[in-house]
Design a protein around this motif. Sequence first.
Motif, PDB file in Angstrom:
ATOM      1  N   GLY A 323       7.111  19.797   1.754  1.00 22.20           N
ATOM      2  CA  GLY A 323       7.582  21.164   1.485  1.00 22.20           C
ATOM      3  C   GLY A 323       6.614  22.238   1.937  1.00 22.20           C
ATOM      4  O   GLY A 323       6.942  23.414   1.919  1.00 22.20           O
ATOM      5  N   VAL A 324       5.412  21.838   2.361  1.00 21.71           N
ATOM      6  CA  VAL A 324       4.414  22.837   2.762  1.00 21.71           C
ATOM      7  C   VAL A 324       4.622  23.340   4.191  1.00 21.71           C
ATOM      8  O   VAL A 324       3.722  23.947   4.757  1.00 21.71           O
ATOM      9  CB  VAL A 324       2.970  22.298   2.661  1.00 21.71           C
ATOM     10  N   SER A 325       5.759  23.156   4.777  1.00 21.15           N
ATOM     11  CA  SER A 325       6.020  23.505   6.195  1.00 21.15           C
ATOM     12  C   SER A 325       5.208  22.576   7.093  1.00 21.15           C
ATOM     13  O   SER A 325       5.380  21.394   6.979  1.00 21.15           O
ATOM     14  CB  SER A 325       5.725  24.971   6.532  1.00 21.15           C
ATOM     15  N   ALA A 326       4.297  23.137   7.905  1.00 23.26           N
ATOM     16  CA  ALA A 326       3.541  22.340   8.880  1.00 23.26           C
ATOM     17  C   ALA A 326       4.459  21.344   9.579  1.00 23.26           C
ATOM     18  O   ALA A 326       4.231  20.140   9.567  1.00 23.26           O
ATOM     19  CB  ALA A 326       2.370  21.622   8.207  1.00 23.26           C
ATOM     20  N   VAL A 327       5.508  21.887  10.198  1.00 27.33           N
ATOM     21  CA  VAL A 327       6.519  21.051  10.862  1.00 27.33           C
ATOM     22  C   VAL A 327       5.959  20.504  12.175  1.00 27.33           C
ATOM     23  O   VAL A 327       5.410  21.285  12.958  1.00 27.33           O
ATOM     24  CB  VAL A 327       7.785  21.881  11.167  1.00 27.33           C
ATOM     25  N   PRO A 328       6.123  19.268  12.508  1.00 28.74           N
ATOM     26  CA  PRO A 328       6.648  18.182  11.679  1.00 28.74           C
ATOM     27  C   PRO A 328       5.530  17.305  11.094  1.00 28.74           C
ATOM     28  O   PRO A 328       5.797  16.211  10.637  1.00 28.74           O
ATOM     29  CB  PRO A 328       7.460  17.374  12.704  1.00 28.74           C
ATOM     30  N   ASP A 329       4.286  17.826  11.151  1.00 31.30           N
ATOM     31  CA  ASP A 329       3.146  16.980  10.774  1.00 31.30           C
ATOM     32  C   ASP A 329       3.212  16.461   9.347  1.00 31.30           C
ATOM     33  O   ASP A 329       2.924  15.286   9.087  1.00 31.30           O
ATOM     34  CB  ASP A 329       1.837  17.746  10.980  1.00 31.30           C
ATOM     35  N   SER A 330       3.577  17.343   8.401  1.00 32.26           N
ATOM     36  CA  SER A 330       3.583  16.882   7.008  1.00 32.26           C
ATOM     37  C   SER A 330       4.695  15.846   6.790  1.00 32.26           C
ATOM     38  O   SER A 330       4.527  14.920   5.991  1.00 32.26           O
ATOM     39  CB  SER A 330       3.686  18.046   6.029  1.00 32.26           C
ATOM     40  N   ALA A 331       5.811  15.975   7.526  1.00 34.34           N
ATOM     41  CA  ALA A 331       6.868  14.956   7.419  1.00 34.34           C
ATOM     42  C   ALA A 331       6.362  13.620   7.965  1.00 34.34           C
ATOM     43  O   ALA A 331       6.646  12.550   7.412  1.00 34.34           O
ATOM     44  CB  ALA A 331       8.117  15.400   8.170  1.00 34.34           C
ATOM     45  N   ARG A 332       5.578  13.698   9.040  1.00 31.01           N
ATOM     46  CA  ARG A 332       5.010  12.475   9.618  1.00 31.01           C
ATOM     47  C   ARG A 332       4.037  11.823   8.645  1.00 31.01           C
ATOM     48  O   ARG A 332       3.966  10.599   8.542  1.00 31.01           O
ATOM     49  CB  ARG A 332       4.273  12.799  10.923  1.00 31.01           C
ATOM     50  N   VAL A 333       3.277  12.655   7.932  1.00 30.13           N
ATOM     51  CA  VAL A 333       2.322  12.126   6.952  1.00 30.13           C
ATOM     52  C   VAL A 333       3.071  11.399   5.840  1.00 30.13           C
ATOM     53  O   VAL A 333       2.665  10.327   5.388  1.00 30.13           O
ATOM     54  CB  VAL A 333       1.440  13.271   6.390  1.00 30.13           C
ATOM     55  N   VAL A 334       4.197  11.968   5.407  1.00 30.00           N
ATOM     56  CA  VAL A 334       5.017  11.335   4.372  1.00 30.00           C
ATOM     57  C   VAL A 334       5.477   9.951   4.848  1.00 30.00           C
ATOM     58  O   VAL A 334       5.365   8.951   4.137  1.00 30.00           O
ATOM     59  CB  VAL A 334       6.247  12.223   4.031  1.00 30.00           C
ATOM     60  N   GLU A 341       2.973   1.600   2.008  1.00 31.98           N
ATOM     61  CA  GLU A 341       3.397   0.850   0.821  1.00 31.98           C
ATOM     62  C   GLU A 341       4.476  -0.163   1.186  1.00 31.98           C
ATOM     63  O   GLU A 341       4.494  -1.271   0.681  1.00 31.98           O
ATOM     64  CB  GLU A 341       3.944   1.799  -0.252  1.00 31.98           C
ATOM     65  N   ASP A 342       5.405   0.283   2.034  1.00 28.39           N
ATOM     66  CA  ASP A 342       6.516  -0.578   2.430  1.00 28.39           C
ATOM     67  C   ASP A 342       6.892  -0.263   3.883  1.00 28.39           C
ATOM     68  O   ASP A 342       7.488   0.785   4.165  1.00 28.39           O
ATOM     69  CB  ASP A 342       7.716  -0.309   1.495  1.00 28.39           C
ATOM     70  N   PRO A 343       6.560  -1.156   4.793  1.00 30.93           N
ATOM     71  CA  PRO A 343       6.825  -0.877   6.212  1.00 30.93           C
ATOM     72  C   PRO A 343       8.310  -0.692   6.532  1.00 30.93           C
ATOM     73  O   PRO A 343       8.648  -0.198   7.608  1.00 30.93           O
ATOM     74  CB  PRO A 343       6.276  -2.119   6.924  1.00 30.93           C
ATOM     75  N   HIS A 344       9.195  -1.076   5.603  1.00 33.95           N
ATOM     76  CA  HIS A 344      10.639  -0.922   5.863  1.00 33.95           C
ATOM     77  C   HIS A 344      11.207   0.356   5.257  1.00 33.95           C
ATOM     78  O   HIS A 344      12.417   0.541   5.236  1.00 33.95           O
ATOM     79  CB  HIS A 344      11.400  -2.135   5.332  1.00 33.95           C
ATOM     80  N   ASN A 345      10.346   1.203   4.709  1.00 38.92           N
ATOM     81  CA  ASN A 345      10.815   2.443   4.112  1.00 38.92           C
ATOM     82  C   ASN A 345      10.669   3.583   5.121  1.00 38.92           C
ATOM     83  O   ASN A 345       9.568   3.950   5.501  1.00 38.92           O
ATOM     84  CB  ASN A 345       9.987   2.749   2.849  1.00 38.92           C
ATOM     85  N   PHE A 346      11.808   4.129   5.565  1.00 36.96           N
ATOM     86  CA  PHE A 346      11.773   5.191   6.578  1.00 36.96           C
ATOM     87  C   PHE A 346      12.053   6.535   5.920  1.00 36.96           C
ATOM     88  O   PHE A 346      13.201   6.848   5.607  1.00 36.96           O
ATOM     89  CB  PHE A 346      12.759   4.889   7.702  1.00 36.96           C
ATOM     90  N   LEU A 347      11.009   7.300   5.713  1.00 28.48           N
ATOM     91  CA  LEU A 347      11.150   8.559   4.979  1.00 28.48           C
ATOM     92  C   LEU A 347      11.158   9.786   5.881  1.00 28.48           C
ATOM     93  O   LEU A 347      11.389  10.896   5.410  1.00 28.48           O
ATOM     94  CB  LEU A 347       9.992   8.699   3.971  1.00 28.48           C
ATOM     95  N   LEU A 348      10.897   9.578   7.174  1.00 27.98           N
ATOM     96  CA  LEU A 348      10.721  10.722   8.075  1.00 27.98           C
ATOM     97  C   LEU A 348      11.899  11.697   8.035  1.00 27.98           C
ATOM     98  O   LEU A 348      11.719  12.898   7.843  1.00 27.98           O
ATOM     99  CB  LEU A 348      10.476  10.239   9.505  1.00 27.98           C
TER     100      LEU A 348
END
Lengths: 375, 91
Positions: A323-334, A341-348
């Motif tokens: 939510g801190v903007s910094a598009v798209p870096d913070s989404a990549r960090v997520v 934690e789980d290589p099969h979890n795609f949160l991007l």
Amino acid sequence: MEILTEFLHTTGFAMMTWGNATMIIVGIFFVCLAIIKDYEPLLLLPIGFGAIVGNIPAIQGMPLNVYQEGSVLSYMYFGVSKGIFPPLIFLGIGAMTDFSTMLSNPKLVLLGAAAQIGIFLTLIGSLYLGFDPSESGAIGIIGGADGPTAIFLSSKLAPHLLGSIAIAAYSYMALVPVIQPPIMRLLTTKKERLIHMKESRHVSQREKIIFPVAAFLIAALIAPGSIVLIGMLFFGNLLKESCVTERLANTARNAMIDIVTILLGFSVGASAQAQTFLTSQSLLIFGLGALSFCIATAGGVLFAKLMNLFIKEKINPLIGAAGVSAVPDSARVVQMVGQKEDPHNFLLMHAMAPNVAGVIGSAIAAGILWSVLVK
Amino acid sequence: MIKINLNIQNILDGQGIEISIAGMLIVFAALSLISLFIYCLPMILRIFTRMLPSEEEPHGPTVAPLAPDDVVLAAIGFTLHSQTDGFISAE
């Protein structure tokens, strides 16, 4: 012989101060970070080289640096000091942003609002440290993690702090992969980090076309101070989604944003001269900026946890950090933290929703601060 | 150079708490309204589609179908003909 001696006195070597030398080293460090570590190279490289250029001592009587009227660099800096470049960057961002994930999961928009807490708490912190309200507003906006917004607001509220605020904002944006993960891990449990989110629904082209117009009207009518940034963001998005102005959208998201980024990055770097930059004030701004960024990240994550108490389909609280903007870096960090934690979890894709909502949120916050704090 | 003057009174004088609370409320209000609008948008569109049925969704510039090229048609015809008995009988 006299001419030669006179000339030697005007060389950069003769007039170099320790401050200038330090800033040149900082500039070289930024260039190295961009090239070797690949940290936000599109920004850090122009800023770093700009800092090197801006700290070569100027010859008396020759307008050379950004602050001297009539110099070539001052004309480039005009776009920064008058807040012209940030809206143009927003136009390009709008033309490259796909709001689909946000449109498919509207509740995630609220995470973009929660992360703006960093801006307002830092404003309080800056006031406490003795900055005046306008300066505090400009410093607080660093927590929006949005370089153009930070430059825009500081050019309006505290032009004398623009260099420090811009450098702080862009430096922290580049350091998103370093700053955010520890806070995200600290505030979430392993079980929460393992939450898988449902796939997004398909969004029709009609929704994508109507959204920028409607969202602009809502945001601009509530916070008219944000019309410049929000207007350009949604105008750019309409160019993209309408499908009838592909040429304009292409120019906005490629050639235009590249040109403006070069001019903005270089002139911001050139404005970071030792005489104005190496002050205790700048150190405080850097400290407050870091604090602002951390609070914003924590705000997003904690609000996601709060939302989980009330909703049926749980959301992974890690995406709150985007939510801190910094598009798209913070989404990549997520995505990166989630996959650890789980290589099969795609949160991007899920993280892109609060990420773009954060851009809107920080632009609205900037509009509010501008209208409330302008003298 | 700023004079560091740590004092709670600075926050009160600068209306820091009021600005922060009002600011967060406005940001939340704006984004909540946008969120609500996004939530309602598919329903609004469904109602409009029922009231004013349209042919298709808006789309990008259409590409005119290619006119059949006589040369290509002749080549296809020749190939087909060459695969049939007609070609063998001609030999």
